[in-house]
Design a protein around this motif. Structure first.
Motif, short mmCIF file in Angstrom:
data_model
loop_
_atom_site.label_atom_id
_atom_site.label_comp_id
_atom_site.label_asym_id
_atom_site.label_seq_id
_atom_site.Cartn_x
_atom_site.Cartn_y
_atom_site.Cartn_z
N ASP A 1 110.01 7.21 22.56
CA ASP A 1 109.30 6.34 21.61
C ASP A 1 109.31 6.90 20.19
O ASP A 1 108.90 6.21 19.25
CB ASP A 1 107.84 6.15 22.03
CG ASP A 1 107.69 5.31 23.29
OD1 ASP A 1 108.67 4.65 23.69
OD2 ASP A 1 106.59 5.32 23.86
N GLY A 2 109.69 8.16 20.00
CA GLY A 2 109.69 8.79 18.68
C GLY A 2 108.36 9.41 18.30
O GLY A 2 108.20 9.86 17.17
N ASP B 1 105.76 13.57 15.55
CA ASP B 1 106.34 12.75 14.49
C ASP B 1 105.54 12.87 13.19
O ASP B 1 106.11 12.82 12.10
CB ASP B 1 106.47 11.29 14.93
CG ASP B 1 105.14 10.60 15.18
OD1 ASP B 1 104.16 11.27 15.55
OD2 ASP B 1 105.09 9.36 15.04
N HIS B 2 104.24 13.05 13.29
CA HIS B 2 103.39 13.20 12.11
C HIS B 2 103.81 14.43 11.30
O HIS B 2 104.06 14.34 10.09
CB HIS B 2 101.92 13.30 12.56
CG HIS B 2 100.94 13.37 11.45
ND1 HIS B 2 99.70 13.93 11.62
CD2 HIS B 2 100.98 12.98 10.16
CE1 HIS B 2 99.04 13.88 10.50
NE2 HIS B 2 99.79 13.30 9.58
N LEU B 3 103.91 15.59 11.94
CA LEU B 3 104.34 16.82 11.27
C LEU B 3 105.78 16.68 10.76
O LEU B 3 106.09 17.04 9.63
CB LEU B 3 104.21 18.01 12.23
CG LEU B 3 104.77 19.35 11.75
CD1 LEU B 3 104.11 19.79 10.45
CD2 LEU B 3 104.59 20.41 12.83
N TYR B 4 106.63 16.13 11.60
CA TYR B 4 108.04 16.00 11.25
C TYR B 4 108.22 15.12 10.00
O TYR B 4 108.89 15.51 9.05
CB TYR B 4 108.81 15.41 12.43
CG TYR B 4 110.31 15.44 12.26
CD1 TYR B 4 111.03 16.57 12.61
CD2 TYR B 4 111.01 14.34 11.75
CE1 TYR B 4 112.40 16.62 12.46
CE2 TYR B 4 112.38 14.38 11.60
CZ TYR B 4 113.07 15.52 11.96
OH TYR B 4 114.43 15.56 11.80
N THR C 1 104.86 22.45 22.10
CA THR C 1 104.60 21.34 21.17
C THR C 1 104.09 21.95 19.87
O THR C 1 103.13 22.73 19.88
CB THR C 1 103.57 20.36 21.74
OG1 THR C 1 104.05 19.88 23.01
CG2 THR C 1 103.35 19.19 20.80
N ILE C 2 104.72 21.58 18.77
CA ILE C 2 104.33 22.06 17.44
C ILE C 2 103.78 20.85 16.69
O ILE C 2 104.45 19.80 16.63
CB ILE C 2 105.51 22.71 16.71
CG1 ILE C 2 106.10 23.84 17.57
CG2 ILE C 2 105.08 23.22 15.33
CD1 ILE C 2 107.40 24.41 17.06
N ASP D 1 96.90 16.13 15.42
CA ASP D 1 97.80 15.54 16.41
C ASP D 1 97.46 15.98 17.84
O ASP D 1 98.00 15.42 18.79
CB ASP D 1 99.25 15.94 16.13
CG ASP D 1 99.73 15.45 14.78
OD1 ASP D 1 99.17 14.49 14.25
OD2 ASP D 1 100.71 16.05 14.26
N ASP D 2 96.62 16.97 17.96
CA ASP D 2 96.30 17.55 19.27
C ASP D 2 95.48 16.60 20.12
O ASP D 2 94.62 15.90 19.69
CB ASP D 2 95.55 18.86 19.07
CG ASP D 2 95.55 19.70 20.32
OD1 ASP D 2 96.21 19.33 21.30
OD2 ASP D 2 94.90 20.77 20.29
#
Length: 125
Positions: A18-19, A41-44, A118-119, A124-125
């Motif tokens: 889903d990305g 995706d938020h961090l990326y 997971t980074i 986002d956690d």
């Protein structure tokens, strides 16, 4: 609780498809990671993808991702046996303007119980 009916399940594989999670395992392995690794995706999209206007500043997805993964590896090595570490990474956001991203790297079970990394940003956690 083991006999409770599952109403909804969202797997890591579905999140990648889903990305919602970005698979960076290949790049992470080149730095020394030994487990499947993703970035939210938020961090990326907020930090790893360079903002417009930085083309002439030597900024690239590859370079920024390398910096993030390298800092993650150093923080994890310093953490020892813990399953979670928090650290800061500097990102150039505009010519002459740097932002500090507070990042969380957590190792936990994947879809089949295997260890995965997971980074993410704390929210986002």
């Amino acid at each position: 609780m083991d006999d409770w009916p599952i109403i909804f399940s969202y797997t890591r594989a579905q999140a990648i498809a889903d990305g919602v999670l970005v698979d960076v395992t290949t790049q992470a392995a080149q730095i020394g990671f030994k487990v499947h690794t993703v970035v939210t995706d938020h961090l990326y999209n907020e930090y790893v993808v360079p903002p417009a206007g930085l083309e002439g500043e030597g900024q690239s997805v590859e370079g920024r991702l390398h910096d993030l993964l390298f800092r993650s590896l150093i923080a994890a090595a310093r953490n020892g046996t813990g399953d979670r570490v928090e650290f800061d990474v500097l990102f150039l956001m505009a010519p002459g303007r740097w932002d500090t991203a507070h990042v969380v790297a957590a190792i936990g079970p994947g879809d089949r119980g295997e260890p995965v990394m997971t980074i993410m940003l704390p929210e986002d956690d």
